[in-house]
Scaffold this motif. Structure first.
Motif, PDB file in Angstrom:
ATOM      1  N   ASN A   1     -15.176  88.528  -9.256  1.00  0.00           N
ATOM      2  CA  ASN A   1     -14.970  88.076 -10.619  1.00  0.00           C
ATOM      3  C   ASN A   1     -16.318  87.854 -11.287  1.00  0.00           C
ATOM      4  OD1 ASN A   1     -13.545  87.156 -12.923  1.00  0.00           O
ATOM      5  ND2 ASN A   1     -12.089  86.023 -11.661  1.00  0.00           N
ATOM      6  N   THR A   2     -16.290  87.471 -12.565  1.00  0.00           N
ATOM      7  CA  THR A   2     -17.490  87.234 -13.353  1.00  0.00           C
ATOM      8  C   THR A   2     -17.421  85.842 -13.957  1.00  0.00           C
ATOM      9  OG1 THR A   2     -17.590  89.587 -13.916  1.00  0.00           O
ATOM     10  CG2 THR A   2     -18.892  88.110 -15.268  1.00  0.00           C
TER      11      THR A   2
ATOM     12  N   VAL B   1     -18.290  83.219 -16.940  1.00  0.00           N
ATOM     13  CA  VAL B   1     -18.582  83.309 -18.379  1.00  0.00           C
ATOM     14  C   VAL B   1     -18.593  81.935 -19.031  1.00  0.00           C
ATOM     15  CG1 VAL B   1     -17.600  85.628 -18.581  1.00  0.00           C
ATOM     16  CG2 VAL B   1     -16.137  83.627 -19.010  1.00  0.00           C
TER      17      VAL B   1
ATOM     18  N   ILE C   1     -17.304  80.061 -22.370  1.00  0.00           N
ATOM     19  CA  ILE C   1     -16.298  80.248 -23.410  1.00  0.00           C
ATOM     20  C   ILE C   1     -16.414  79.153 -24.468  1.00  0.00           C
ATOM     21  CG2 ILE C   1     -14.635  81.452 -21.950  1.00  0.00           C
ATOM     22  CD1 ILE C   1     -13.098  78.749 -21.719  1.00  0.00           C
TER      23      ILE C   1
ATOM     24  N   TYR D   1     -13.945  81.758 -15.187  1.00  0.00           N
ATOM     25  CA  TYR D   1     -14.044  83.167 -14.822  1.00  0.00           C
ATOM     26  C   TYR D   1     -13.648  84.040 -16.013  1.00  0.00           C
ATOM     27  CZ  TYR D   1     -13.929  81.313 -10.023  1.00  0.00           C
ATOM     28  OH  TYR D   1     -14.181  80.623  -8.867  1.00  0.00           O
ATOM     29  N   ALA D   2     -14.152  85.248 -16.038  1.00  0.00           N
ATOM     30  CA  ALA D   2     -13.799  86.176 -17.113  1.00  0.00           C
ATOM     31  C   ALA D   2     -12.305  86.429 -17.164  1.00  0.00           C
ATOM     32  CB  ALA D   2     -14.558  87.496 -16.924  1.00  0.00           C
ATOM     33  N   THR D   3     -11.651  86.454 -16.011  1.00  0.00           N
ATOM     34  CA  THR D   3     -10.213  86.692 -15.976  1.00  0.00           C
ATOM     35  C   THR D   3      -9.430  85.534 -16.583  1.00  0.00           C
ATOM     36  OG1 THR D   3     -10.209  85.844 -13.701  1.00  0.00           O
ATOM     37  CG2 THR D   3     -10.300  88.247 -13.989  1.00  0.00           C
TER      38      THR D   3
ATOM     39  N   VAL E   1     -15.148  84.441 -25.305  1.00  0.00           N
ATOM     40  CA  VAL E   1     -16.287  84.544 -24.403  1.00  0.00           C
ATOM     41  C   VAL E   1     -17.545  84.682 -25.246  1.00  0.00           C
ATOM     42  CG1 VAL E   1     -17.424  85.930 -22.626  1.00  0.00           C
ATOM     43  CG2 VAL E   1     -14.952  85.582 -22.537  1.00  0.00           C
TER      44      VAL E   1
ATOM     45  N   THR F   1     -22.100  85.782 -20.768  1.00  0.00           N
ATOM     46  CA  THR F   1     -21.832  86.053 -19.353  1.00  0.00           C
ATOM     47  C   THR F   1     -23.042  85.637 -18.538  1.00  0.00           C
ATOM     48  OG1 THR F   1     -20.409  87.932 -19.908  1.00  0.00           O
ATOM     49  CG2 THR F   1     -21.281  87.835 -17.665  1.00  0.00           C
TER      50      THR F   1
ATOM     51  N   GLY G   1      -8.687  92.249 -14.942  1.00  0.00           N
ATOM     52  CA  GLY G   1     -10.136  92.090 -14.999  1.00  0.00           C
ATOM     53  C   GLY G   1     -10.828  91.757 -13.709  1.00  0.00           C
TER      54      GLY G   1
END
Length: 247
Positions: free
Chosen positions: A98-99, A101, A103, A184-186, A196, A199, A242
């Motif tokens: 995952n990534t 981020v 927000i 997480y980006a997801t 977002v 990152t 994602g």
């Protein structure tokens, strides 16, 4: 994760005595995707799945203390290691990536580069930074590590609002109770009321790795679901949400 299959999930599910509920303990960030995986599995095999979502730390402790589960999916290999050390895993493997981020509340926030020069404290403007528990929950641990590596932690530490899991942190930002959050980006993709804005560099925190394990109390239905997690239908669902699928 590509485990050696003793037989296909369909074959296992079709055998007398193999149909039945599968109990899964899974990291909260997996909810949307894993619900779809479970629905596809049920339609294809006839096995129903009960999934408990929470922070990986809480789930690992519950399993170690004797909570009945067939499958554990952790957002951190460290918490999976604890379950394995307790002698409760039959098979495990890395499943997803995952990534991380940053927000913001709403849909019109401007993007910013995330680096050691980011004025994160200024962006908060007296508000709170929503994060999962920074000493226990994987998303919080990854987030704290990133902020420390970028030299930003000391400037925002007093303004961090910690939540039991990453979805709770997401909810704080979505509701406007915190202007910013680290998830997480997801997670961000699953919520319409956040944007977002940046990152985190991958090298600012440990690699985000979701580990899955078949636990010692699992029966054939549990084995079938564990194998299905690395099958083509599940891979497509995870990627659609994602996640990065680990080969």
């Amino acid at each position: 994760m590509r485990p050696v299959l003793l037989a296909s999930a369909l074959t296992l599910a079709a055998l007398p005595g193999w149909a039945g509920d599968v109990t899964v303990f899974a990291a909260a960030s997996l909810k949307n995707a894993l619900d779809e995986v479970a629905a596809e599995f049920a339609q294809r095999t006839g096995n129903t799945t009960a999934i408990s979502y929470a922070g990986s730390n809480a789930l690992a402790r519950q399993i170690i203390e004797g909570a009945p589960a067939d499958i554990f999916i952790s957002a951190s290999t460290d918490w999976m290691d604890e379950v394995e050390k307790a002698g409760l895993t039959r098979q495990r493997g890395d499943l997803l990536g995952n990534t991380l981020v940053l927000i913001a509340h709403g849909t019109d926030a401007e993007a910013v580069p995330i680096s050691s020069d980011t004025d994160l404290a200024g962006m908060l403007d007296g508000g709170k930074l929503a994060m999962a528990l920074v000493e226990a929950v994987p998303a919080g641990q990854y987030g704290k590590a990133a902020l420390e590596n970028l030299g930003l932690w000391d400037g925002v530490q007093a303004d961090v609002a910690q939540s039991d899991n990453v979805r709770a942190a997401l909810a704080l930002v979505a509701a406007g109770e915190a202007p910013l959050g680290i998830v997480y980006a997801t997670d961000a993709a699953a919520e319409d009321n956040v944007t977002v804005v940046g990152t985190f560099p991958p090298d600012s925190h440990p690699a985000i790795t979701y580990s899955a394990a078949l636990l010692t109390g699992a029966d054939g239905a549990g084995r079938a679901f564990y194998d299905a997690l690395s099958g083509d239908p599940a891979r497509a669902i995870f990627e659609n949400h994602g996640f990065v699928v680990t080969d």
